[in-house]
Design an enzyme around this catalytic site. Structure first.
Site, PDB file in Angstrom:
ATOM      1  N   GLY A   1      -9.647   4.974  -8.153  1.00 23.36           N
ATOM      2  CA  GLY A   1     -10.357   4.049  -7.272  1.00 23.36           C
ATOM      3  C   GLY A   1      -9.404   3.055  -6.634  1.00 23.36           C
ATOM      4  O   GLY A   1      -9.385   2.882  -5.404  1.00 23.36           O
TER       5      GLY A   1
ATOM      6  N   ASP B   1       7.145  13.464  -5.838  1.00 28.46           N
ATOM      7  CA  ASP B   1       6.123  13.094  -6.831  1.00 28.46           C
ATOM      8  C   ASP B   1       4.762  13.197  -6.147  1.00 28.46           C
ATOM      9  O   ASP B   1       4.474  12.456  -5.211  1.00 28.46           O
ATOM     10  CB  ASP B   1       6.394  11.647  -7.305  1.00 28.46           C
ATOM     11  CG  ASP B   1       5.347  11.156  -8.301  1.00 28.46           C
ATOM     12  OD1 ASP B   1       4.506  11.958  -8.747  1.00 28.46           O
ATOM     13  OD2 ASP B   1       5.387   9.951  -8.632  1.00 28.46           O
TER      14      ASP B   1
ATOM     15  N   ALA C   1      -1.180  10.960  -7.082  1.00 27.42           N
ATOM     16  CA  ALA C   1      -2.000  10.181  -6.144  1.00 27.42           C
ATOM     17  C   ALA C   1      -1.933  10.682  -4.698  1.00 27.42           C
ATOM     18  O   ALA C   1      -2.402   9.990  -3.790  1.00 27.42           O
ATOM     19  CB  ALA C   1      -1.673   8.686  -6.199  1.00 27.42           C
ATOM     20  N   ALA C   2      -1.403  11.883  -4.488  1.00 27.72           N
ATOM     21  CA  ALA C   2      -1.457  12.460  -3.136  1.00 27.72           C
ATOM     22  C   ALA C   2      -2.916  12.595  -2.706  1.00 27.72           C
ATOM     23  O   ALA C   2      -3.286  12.293  -1.565  1.00 27.72           O
ATOM     24  CB  ALA C   2      -0.787  13.824  -3.117  1.00 27.72           C
ATOM     25  N   GLY C   3      -3.745  13.026  -3.650  1.00 25.62           N
ATOM     26  CA  GLY C   3      -5.168  13.191  -3.345  1.00 25.62           C
ATOM     27  C   GLY C   3      -5.823  11.856  -3.017  1.00 25.62           C
ATOM     28  O   GLY C   3      -6.708  11.776  -2.163  1.00 25.62           O
ATOM     29  N   ASP C   4      -5.406  10.799  -3.699  1.00 26.52           N
ATOM     30  CA  ASP C   4      -5.979   9.470  -3.428  1.00 26.52           C
ATOM     31  C   ASP C   4      -5.561   8.980  -2.039  1.00 26.52           C
ATOM     32  O   ASP C   4      -6.379   8.410  -1.299  1.00 26.52           O
ATOM     33  CB  ASP C   4      -5.518   8.461  -4.487  1.00 26.52           C
ATOM     34  CG  ASP C   4      -5.993   8.841  -5.888  1.00 26.52           C
ATOM     35  OD1 ASP C   4      -7.063   9.469  -5.991  1.00 26.52           O
ATOM     36  OD2 ASP C   4      -5.286   8.517  -6.857  1.00 26.52           O
TER      37      ASP C   4
END
Ligand code: ATP
Ligand code: RIB
Length: 317
Positions: free
Chosen positions: A41, A249, A252-255
């Site tokens: 989040g 790295d 959090a690519a998706g975030d």
């Protein structure tokens, strides 16, 4: 009122980098260690604000140093953190191993994130009034996510659910039907379809997306790592390929993708253009170590997009 509201988790990330991820029972020597604010989040809120969005976050932190640091980090990028409640006890933490290939393994110990209840959503629903886009994930109790989805719909917002981390038990059908867009990665898409997780080809991702649509999902975007993403909406599925980058790295690519997607939609762009913007933002984020610290600025993404245009590829049906 903020145009984008994130209802979700905040974790402090405890990150170790090493040549590879250890196997069960093995101890290996790592290279570096650092702590950094994370949580799906908070990552989405931070990234959306850094990408130029007008953002507020609702979530729960513990009354510890980690909690204070996580709140501060959101304030630094201009995110409204007045909807983040402090609970007695520990904040959420995530233990993250990053291998030299850029891949990761994560254990989340959710702490205060579990104390976020549907009653809090009801009490704080005024934060959703006037919002255009609401971002949800699955690091809070499922009943809280469902309550947030209903509250966001009632406020007239477009509701985006990142079904991450992959649910251990089937997602309630009501949640799938209530949100407007679902954005699984390839592991989550397979698990939601009851299949073993693994790499997916774009046409396989499109098939799984269609299965989700049969179960009531409206729009589905399947995130496919270095392959980009597959968009399924009213028309035939299309692949929006990712730009080629050197991945350091992927945490959090998706975030970052979801944040970029929400920012573009809040600016009135089409679903396909929002996927392009999201691909550009997420591709830049994987070239850097870390989660929130790896998020590019709006200027960087706009410049990168000018030099790396993305053409949609129609997928067989
Ligand atoms: P995480 O859980 O680590 O946040 P994810 O598994 O949800 O990430 P991915 O499918 O790995 O998400 O990646 C999300 C998006 O990031 C992709 O759709 C793509 O836009 C971008 N991306 C990821 N890896 C790469 C890469 N190696 N090269 C270019 N873009 C990438
Ligand atoms: O998506 C990446 C995030 O997953 C990390 O920041 C970690 O906190 C976990 O929630």
């Amino acid at each position: 009122m903020a145009k984008i509201v994130v209802v979700g988790s905040l974790n402090m990330d405890l990150v170790a980098t090493s040549p590879r991820i250890p196997v069960v029972g093995e101890t290996i020597i790592g290279d570096t260690y650092f702590t950094e604010p994370g949580g799906k989040g908070a990552n989405q809120a931070y990234a959306a604000a850094k990408l130029g969005g007008d953002v507020a976050m609702l979530g729960h932190i513990g009354d510890d140093e980690f909690g204070r640091e996580m709140r501060e980090n959101l304030l630094k990028v201009g995110c409204d953190a007045s909807g983040i409640r402090t609970e007695p006890g520990a904040s959420g933490v995530a233990l993250i191993f990053v291998a030299a290939t850029g891949q990761n393994s994560i254990i989340v110990v959710p702490g205060a994130n579990t104390k976020f209840t549907p009653a809090h959503v009801a009490a704080d629903s005024h934060h959703l009034k006037g919002s255009k886009v609401v971002l949800l994930q699955l690091e809070n109790p499922t009943e809280t996510v469902l309550a947030a989805a209903h509250a966001a719909r009632n406020a007239g917002a477009l509701v985006i659910l990142d079904p991450a981390p992959a649910p251990a038990i089937p997602l309630p059908a009501e949640l799938i039907r209530t949100v407007d867009v679902m954005t699984p990665n390839e592991t989550e898409a397979a698990i939601l379809a009851g299949l073993p997780p693994g790499r997916l080809q774009p046409d396989q991702a499109a098939q799984l997306g269609k299965e989700l649509q049969k179960r009531g999902a409206k729009t589905v975007v399947v995130k496919l790592g270095d392959q980009g993403c597959v968009l399924l909406s009213d028309g035939e599925p299309v692949l929006l390929p990712a730009p080629k980058v050197n991945a350091v790295d992927t945490t959090a690519a998706g975030d970052t993708f979801n944040a970029g997607f929400a920012v573009a939609l809040s600016e009135g762009r089409s679903l396909a253009d929002a996927c392009r913007f999201a691909n550009h933002a997420a591709a830049l984020s994987v070239t850097r170590l870390g989660t929130q610290i790896a998020v590019p600025s709006r200027f960087e993404v706009d410049h990168f997009a000018k030099e790396n245009s993305i053409a949609a590829v129609a997928l067989a049906h």
